[in-house]
Design a protein around this motif. Structure first.
Motif, PDB file in Angstrom:
ATOM      1  N   HIS A 135       0.820  -1.199   0.000  1.00  0.00           N
ATOM      2  CA  HIS A 135       0.000   0.000   0.000  1.00  0.00           C
ATOM      3  C   HIS A 135       0.863   1.263   0.000  1.00  0.00           C
ATOM      4  O   HIS A 135       0.407   2.356   0.291  1.00  0.00           O
ATOM      5  CB  HIS A 135      -0.906  -0.019   1.238  1.00  0.00           C
ATOM      6  N   HIS A 136       2.149   1.091  -0.340  1.00  0.00           N
ATOM      7  CA  HIS A 136       3.063   2.231  -0.275  1.00  0.00           C
ATOM      8  C   HIS A 136       2.759   3.217  -1.401  1.00  0.00           C
ATOM      9  O   HIS A 136       2.719   2.838  -2.558  1.00  0.00           O
ATOM     10  CB  HIS A 136       4.498   1.738  -0.389  1.00  0.00           C
ATOM     11  N   ARG A 137       2.526   4.482  -1.016  1.00  0.00           N
ATOM     12  CA  ARG A 137       2.195   5.469  -2.043  1.00  0.00           C
ATOM     13  C   ARG A 137       3.191   6.616  -2.054  1.00  0.00           C
ATOM     14  O   ARG A 137       2.969   7.635  -2.693  1.00  0.00           O
ATOM     15  CB  ARG A 137       0.791   6.031  -1.776  1.00  0.00           C
ATOM     16  N   GLY A 138       4.263   6.478  -1.287  1.00  0.00           N
ATOM     17  CA  GLY A 138       5.272   7.531  -1.286  1.00  0.00           C
ATOM     18  C   GLY A 138       4.782   8.823  -0.671  1.00  0.00           C
ATOM     19  O   GLY A 138       5.121   9.913  -1.132  1.00  0.00           O
ATOM     20  N   ALA A 139       3.983   8.723   0.404  1.00  0.00           N
ATOM     21  CA  ALA A 139       3.422   9.929   1.016  1.00  0.00           C
ATOM     22  C   ALA A 139       4.523  10.861   1.516  1.00  0.00           C
ATOM     23  O   ALA A 139       4.393  12.083   1.429  1.00  0.00           O
ATOM     24  CB  ALA A 139       2.493   9.546   2.162  1.00  0.00           C
ATOM     25  N   GLU A 140       5.612  10.276   2.018  1.00  0.00           N
ATOM     26  CA  GLU A 140       6.687  11.125   2.540  1.00  0.00           C
ATOM     27  C   GLU A 140       7.387  11.862   1.405  1.00  0.00           C
ATOM     28  O   GLU A 140       7.789  13.017   1.538  1.00  0.00           O
ATOM     29  CB  GLU A 140       7.676  10.282   3.342  1.00  0.00           C
ATOM     30  N   LYS A 141       7.544  11.195   0.286  1.00  0.00           N
ATOM     31  CA  LYS A 141       8.174  11.842  -0.865  1.00  0.00           C
ATOM     32  C   LYS A 141       7.287  12.980  -1.385  1.00  0.00           C
ATOM     33  O   LYS A 141       7.771  14.037  -1.770  1.00  0.00           O
ATOM     34  CB  LYS A 141       8.392  10.781  -1.960  1.00  0.00           C
ATOM     35  N   MET A 142       5.989  12.743  -1.390  1.00  0.00           N
ATOM     36  CA  MET A 142       5.070  13.786  -1.867  1.00  0.00           C
ATOM     37  C   MET A 142       5.163  15.030  -1.012  1.00  0.00           C
ATOM     38  O   MET A 142       4.996  16.149  -1.499  1.00  0.00           O
ATOM     39  CB  MET A 142       3.631  13.268  -1.833  1.00  0.00           C
ATOM     40  N   GLY A 143       5.443  14.823   0.279  1.00  0.00           N
ATOM     41  CA  GLY A 143       5.575  15.967   1.182  1.00  0.00           C
ATOM     42  C   GLY A 143       6.678  16.908   0.753  1.00  0.00           C
ATOM     43  O   GLY A 143       6.673  18.095   1.093  1.00  0.00           O
ATOM     44  N   GLU A 144       7.636  16.395  -0.007  1.00  0.00           N
ATOM     45  CA  GLU A 144       8.770  17.223  -0.405  1.00  0.00           C
ATOM     46  C   GLU A 144       8.480  18.038  -1.653  1.00  0.00           C
ATOM     47  O   GLU A 144       9.324  18.791  -2.107  1.00  0.00           O
ATOM     48  CB  GLU A 144      10.000  16.328  -0.652  1.00  0.00           C
ATOM     49  N   ARG A 145       7.309  17.827  -2.250  1.00  0.00           N
ATOM     50  CA  ARG A 145       7.003  18.609  -3.440  1.00  0.00           C
ATOM     51  C   ARG A 145       5.605  19.194  -3.413  1.00  0.00           C
ATOM     52  O   ARG A 145       5.055  19.569  -4.432  1.00  0.00           O
ATOM     53  CB  ARG A 145       7.248  17.796  -4.706  1.00  0.00           C
ATOM     54  N   GLN A 146       5.019  19.240  -2.229  1.00  0.00           N
ATOM     55  CA  GLN A 146       3.745  19.931  -2.055  1.00  0.00           C
ATOM     56  C   GLN A 146       4.001  21.116  -1.131  1.00  0.00           C
ATOM     57  O   GLN A 146       4.829  21.021  -0.236  1.00  0.00           O
ATOM     58  CB  GLN A 146       2.719  19.009  -1.402  1.00  0.00           C
ATOM     59  N   SER A 147       3.267  22.199  -1.339  1.00  0.00           N
ATOM     60  CA  SER A 147       3.441  23.322  -0.426  1.00  0.00           C
ATOM     61  C   SER A 147       2.942  22.889   0.946  1.00  0.00           C
ATOM     62  O   SER A 147       2.228  21.901   1.084  1.00  0.00           O
ATOM     63  CB  SER A 147       2.665  24.532  -0.926  1.00  0.00           C
ATOM     64  N   TRP A 148       3.363  23.639   1.957  1.00  0.00           N
ATOM     65  CA  TRP A 148       2.968  23.284   3.326  1.00  0.00           C
ATOM     66  C   TRP A 148       1.455  23.125   3.415  1.00  0.00           C
ATOM     67  O   TRP A 148       0.958  22.257   4.103  1.00  0.00           O
ATOM     68  CB  TRP A 148       3.418  24.367   4.312  1.00  0.00           C
ATOM     69  N   HIS A 149       0.762  23.974   2.697  1.00  0.00           N
ATOM     70  CA  HIS A 149      -0.698  23.978   2.755  1.00  0.00           C
ATOM     71  C   HIS A 149      -1.290  22.830   1.940  1.00  0.00           C
ATOM     72  O   HIS A 149      -2.175  22.112   2.401  1.00  0.00           O
ATOM     73  CB  HIS A 149      -1.212  25.322   2.237  1.00  0.00           C
ATOM     74  N   SER A 150      -0.781  22.635   0.736  1.00  0.00           N
ATOM     75  CA  SER A 150      -1.434  21.668  -0.149  1.00  0.00           C
ATOM     76  C   SER A 150      -1.123  20.225   0.230  1.00  0.00           C
ATOM     77  O   SER A 150      -1.638  19.292  -0.376  1.00  0.00           O
ATOM     78  CB  SER A 150      -1.071  21.930  -1.612  1.00  0.00           C
ATOM     79  N   TYR A 151      -0.278  20.022   1.212  1.00  0.00           N
ATOM     80  CA  TYR A 151      -0.014  18.650   1.637  1.00  0.00           C
ATOM     81  C   TYR A 151      -1.089  18.157   2.624  1.00  0.00           C
ATOM     82  O   TYR A 151      -1.201  16.951   2.863  1.00  0.00           O
ATOM     83  CB  TYR A 151       1.373  18.563   2.289  1.00  0.00           C
ATOM     84  N   ILE A 152      -1.878  19.081   3.161  1.00  0.00           N
ATOM     85  CA  ILE A 152      -2.856  18.685   4.190  1.00  0.00           C
ATOM     86  C   ILE A 152      -3.758  17.533   3.729  1.00  0.00           C
ATOM     87  O   ILE A 152      -3.936  16.561   4.452  1.00  0.00           O
ATOM     88  CB  ILE A 152      -3.696  19.903   4.642  1.00  0.00           C
ATOM     89  N   PRO A 153      -4.324  17.569   2.510  1.00  0.00           N
ATOM     90  CA  PRO A 153      -5.196  16.455   2.110  1.00  0.00           C
ATOM     91  C   PRO A 153      -4.475  15.111   2.043  1.00  0.00           C
ATOM     92  O   PRO A 153      -5.091  14.074   2.232  1.00  0.00           O
ATOM     93  CB  PRO A 153      -5.676  16.868   0.712  1.00  0.00           C
ATOM     94  N   TYR A 154      -3.170  15.142   1.781  1.00  0.00           N
ATOM     95  CA  TYR A 154      -2.448  13.865   1.760  1.00  0.00           C
ATOM     96  C   TYR A 154      -2.438  13.228   3.140  1.00  0.00           C
ATOM     97  O   TYR A 154      -2.500  12.009   3.276  1.00  0.00           O
ATOM     98  CB  TYR A 154      -1.008  14.068   1.283  1.00  0.00           C
TER      99      TYR A 154
END
Lengths: 322, 588
Positions: B241-260
């Motif tokens: 079920h790995h979706r790379g959520a931590e990696k996504m955090g590095e390319r989303q703005s502080w705000h736009s990462y909230i839904p992740y």
């Protein structure tokens, strides 16, 4: 064999199989009712067309046999369950004159031997699937059915002793002055539990145990071959309910109000109540663990069944033969 | 930073360590979360960790987290030792009610570090994860193979030079050779998982439970070595079920990462937002108004209830009780009705914002909440009769999957799984956040730490959550629902047309989003399944430099082999049901 006989046989056969198919819908609707949801209610009146839709689906499915399975046995296994359980119906009296061979003087033995044969279906099906879950399910089914077969037979002995006959017809007639459910209350409960185990219904559905063995012995089955197992289970539920009615609740007996068809109605009503009870049990009770079930069987049911037989025998002897 | 200093708990542990290892090159670092942070040379790592676990008074017995940071592109390092990679160990002491963070600086392309699996059994998966995602080798690890990514993966995804989107990758060619290679990688080799023959004339069966199985609650595989139906050995396998959520955090703005974050523990809803936002707010120094804090608490408790109800139902279902789950779905729907009225969404509202929440409570919210509070308690009484007091269910679960508090701490178990052993560690009480210190509630505990106790504790927690929600309802503070802070709230749109300064600020804060000052911070909440932490590293940009999500389910699943040894398959199903995990929370 004359035409009337043939008509009777095919009539019973067809109505049993159709009722079994209908039961799938009944069960889903009743479970829905008890579980705060609807169940299938879209197809036709009250969703009853779901049965037809399911039939069409299951008949038109690809008839697939897994390449790793033992083909002959794999195909044969589901047929065995249908054949044996349907055969057992031969000796069940539905009403006076409506049965295939209810007068047969070894009726109960025939039923027991047929249900015992049904385990071959599960065992062979599980084994021929050549799949691990199926094997585990088959192992469970074999041990469970063989054990509970013993308690089932012993539980019945009370009725046989009281009625003095193995014929189901005679047993019904012997209940004209009182149903055996009262003197044989213990035997009734034992037979009910054993019946649950025999039919692999939910509290005792360990051979399938979806949450443990995905689908147990029929994991590899699909299409109509799965359908045979599935409908076979419901046929077995009808058989068990019919037997409970016949052996303990006076079979077709009941006030006729001068109507000739009332015995059939009574039989169907009583059997229907037991079928609903089986479904209700499924909704209400969790599943014991496999070893707990076996321990319960051998340590609790067996002594109780023996006790029931002994006490009934003693009482009958003391009061003189019926 | 004043707020930080006030909340800091000086434990003196840093001084203690410095005096125990004079001249060893230990270096203290200040962090926004005020957790004592110490850089330790790789050569001293094992000794220092052993001291912390065994020798100091009130030792740090729980390995809470183990992760790494790729430092190669980081600009603001403020006197930290030079490093290409940093491995971070976070230890917790329940007696001290405090944490300590140990960092090790590593250099080179394939850095090596001694494994600490001999010291903490639960380091096993954490080290595998760091190897998998960062390519750091742990010498002495018993089975250092990939855990999240497929075995055939090339590269280490959380490295800064690894691509983040599939479109940046080479085109995938599934030719015959590749198919063979992938198939071969999927083959189970029992020896590899430590499954040996019991003895010569005794055969065991390897059963592959999952990744698709009705009772594994998602895509999760347990390989079982069976002797009849008895489990000789179990080996859980995760990563599906790995979706790379931590990696996504590095390319989303502080705000736009909230839904992740909502989708990490997908049953926890907005509760996932909370630790993430708390970490940002701490780093940026954004004060959250009391009304926003109370709204957050109320919604978190709503989600605790919905999550626990699902747990309760599936738990009953996994031991073969068919009906309870349907009743509980009705209750969950009632709770979701309230949540939906407030946030506009059911399961993943992503409704918390930096500095507060997205909107004020709607008119009439109190009536809805009151209805739910009136509805729920009597249903719980029914469930007690239906499920908890059922003798078959009791026989299936009492005494099954037992472990004591020591074992729980050793394996990093937190939340209800820890409290079922009799330990009353609840983060909301121990280190209150978001105003939990103002609420009255009890911390339910169990006695035996078995499957049944874990269920009892959660059922009682539903009642406590109802208490908290009732207090929120009766004492909802007035005021702002979001901080009046430039990083949290853009200027009012109407005024942007009046002067250029306002326009610029508005434009930047809605396009870039906030720029969080450089630093690092880990914030923890008592989530539905245990402790959930977000460990954020900011490099002074509009995006996180590194987002580490420490989830409870990951730690809990690792304990399955210890619990499963010698039990029967149905017991394992009960154990799995009692852990209460979601695979999204495990694999992230």
């Amino acid at each position: 064999m004359n035409a009337a006989n043939l008509l009777m046989i095919s009539g019973i056969l067809v109505s049993v199989v159709l009722t079994a198919a209908l039961l799938i819908w009944v069960e889903r609707r009743m479970l829905g009712l008890w579980q705060d949801r609807w169940g299938p209610n879209r197809v036709w009146f009250l969703g009853i067309g779901q049965v037809v839709a399911d039939m069409i689906k299951i008949f038109t499915k690809d008839d697939w046999v897994p390449p790793f399975a033992d083909r002959t046995v794999f195909v044969l296994a589901p047929a065995i369950v249908m054949a044996t359980i349907l055969l057992a119906f031969a000796v069940v009296p539905i009403a006076p004159g409506i049965s295939v061979a209810a007068e047969w003087n070894v009726g109960i033995l025939f039923v027991l031997s047929m249900t015992a044969l049904a385990v071959y279906s599960v065992m062979l099906g599980g084994w021929a699937s050549n799949s691990k879950y199926a094997v585990l399910g088959a192992l469970r089914a074999t041990a469970q059915t063989i054990s509970y077969e013993v308690f089932m037979g012993l539980a019945l002995l009370g009725v046989v002793i009281q009625a003095g006959s193995f014929s189901l017809n005679d047993i019904v007639l012997a209940q004209q002055h009182g149903w055996y459910i009262f003197p044989q209350a213990l035997g009734f409960v034992l037979f009910l539990i054993a019946g649950l185990a025999e039919t692999h219904r939910l509290p005792l559905d360990l051979p399938e145990a979806e949450h443990e063995l995905t689908a147990g012995f029929h994991t590899e089955y699909s299409g109509m071959k799965f359908g045979m197992f599935f409908v076979g289970e419901y046929v077995a539920v009808i058989l068990m309910s019919g037997l409970l009615t016949t052996l303990y609740c006076g079979g077709w007996l009941g006030p006729t109000f001068g109507l000739t068809f009332m015995p059939v109605v009574w039989w169907c009503l009583k059997t229907g109540v037991f079928i609903l009870f089986f479904i209700l049990l499924r909704a209400a009770i969790p599943r014991p663990r496999y070893d707990q079930l076996m321990r319960f069987g051998w340590l609790a049911l067996l002594p109780l069944a023996l006790l029931n037989t002994a006490v009934t025998g003693a009482v009958v002897l003391l009061r003189g033969a019926p | 930073m004043n707020a930080v200093l006030q909340e800091a708990r000086p434990t003196g542990i840093v001084g203690d360590l410095l005096s125990r290892y004079p001249g060893a090159g230990l270096l203290e670092q200040a962090t926004a979360d005020a957790v004592p942070t110490l850089w330790v040379p790789a050569s001293q790592l094992l000794a220092v960790l052993k001291t912390l676990k065994r020798d100091v008074t009130q030792p740090y017995r729980m390995l809470y987290d183990l992760t790494a940071i790729d430092e190669r592109q980081r600009r603001h390092r403020d006197g930290q030792p030079a490093a290409d990679f940093t491995v971070v160990y976070l230890l917790t002491s329940l007696q001290r009610n405090a944490d300590i963070r140990i960092k090790v600086a590593l250099s080179g392309d394939t850095p090596h570090l001694p494994s600490i699996t001999a010291l903490w059994a639960n380091a096993d998966w954490y080290e595998r994860e760091v190897w998998d995602l960062f390519g750091i080798v742990f010498d002495g690890h018993p089975h250092l193979v990939r855990i999240m990514m497929p075995r055939t993966w090339e590269g280490h995804p959380l490295r800064k030079d690894h691509y983040a989107r599939a479109t940046e990758a080479e085109r995938l060619q599934m030719d015959a050779a590749r198919v063979d290679r992938e198939q071969e990688a999927l083959r189970i080799k029992p020896e590899e998982w430590g499954m040996k023959a019991v003895d010569d004339d005794h055969d065991t069966m390897i059963l592959n439970l999952g990744p698709n199985h009705p009772s594994v609650h998602g895509v999760f595989r347990v390989m079982l070595q069976l002797d009849g139906e008895e489990i000789v050995q179990a080996a859980p396998d995760i990563g599906y079920h790995h979706r790379g959520a931590e990696k996504m955090g590095e390319r989303q703005s502080w705000h736009s990462y909230i839904p992740y974050t909502d989708r990490i523990d997908y049953l926890g809803g907005v509760m996932n937002n909370l630790p993430y936002l708390m970490a940002i707010e701490r780093m940026a120094g954004i004060p959250v108004p009391p009304r926003a804090q109370t709204i957050r608490v109320m919604l978190c408790e709503f989600f605790r209830i919905t999550s626990h109800l699902l747990y309760y139902g599936t738990y009953a279902q996994d031991v073969g009780s068919m009906s309870p789950v349907f009743y509980m779905f009705v209750d969950r729907q009632k709770a979701y009705d309230v949540i939906e009225a407030i946030t506009g969404f059911r399961m993943h509202p992503a409704w918390f914002r930096i500095g507060g929440v997205a909107a004020d409570l709607p008119i009439g919210w109190d009536k809805l909440v009151r209805e739910f509070l009136d509805w729920m308690p009597k249903r719980l009484v029914d469930y007690d009769k239906m499920a908890l007091r059922n003798s078959i269910l009791k026989r299936r679960s009492i005494g099954v999957g037992e472990y004591d508090t020591d074992a729980a701490i050793e394996w990093g178990v937190t939340g209800p799984g820890l409290r079922a052993t009799g330990c009353d560690f609840d983060y909301r009480k121990a280190r209150p956040y978001s105003g939990y210190e103002q609420f009255e509630f009890d911390v339910p505990t169990g006695k035996r730490g078995d499957v049944y106790d874990r269920c009892l504790v959660r059922v009682e927690e539903i009642r406590q959550s109802l208490r908290i929600i009732e207090q929120c309802l009766n004492n909802m503070p007035a005021g702002d629902y979001k901080a009046r802070h430039s990083l949290a709230t853009p200027p009012i749109k109407d005024r942007t047309m009046q002067d250029i300064e306002t326009l610029i600020h508005h434009f930047l804060s809605v396009s870039w989003g906030p720029v969080v000052p450089a630093g690092e911070c880990m914030m923890t909440v008592e989530a539905t399944k245990g402790l959930n932490s977000y460990y954020l590293t900011s490099d002074g940009g509009t995006m996180s430099y590194r987002t580490r999500i420490r989830t409870p389910s990951f730690a809990h699943l690792q304990m399955i082999p210890a619990m499963a040894r010698g039990v029967m398959v149905p017991d394992l199903i009960a154990i799995i049901a009692s852990i209460d995990f979601v695979m999204a929370d495990v694999d992230r």
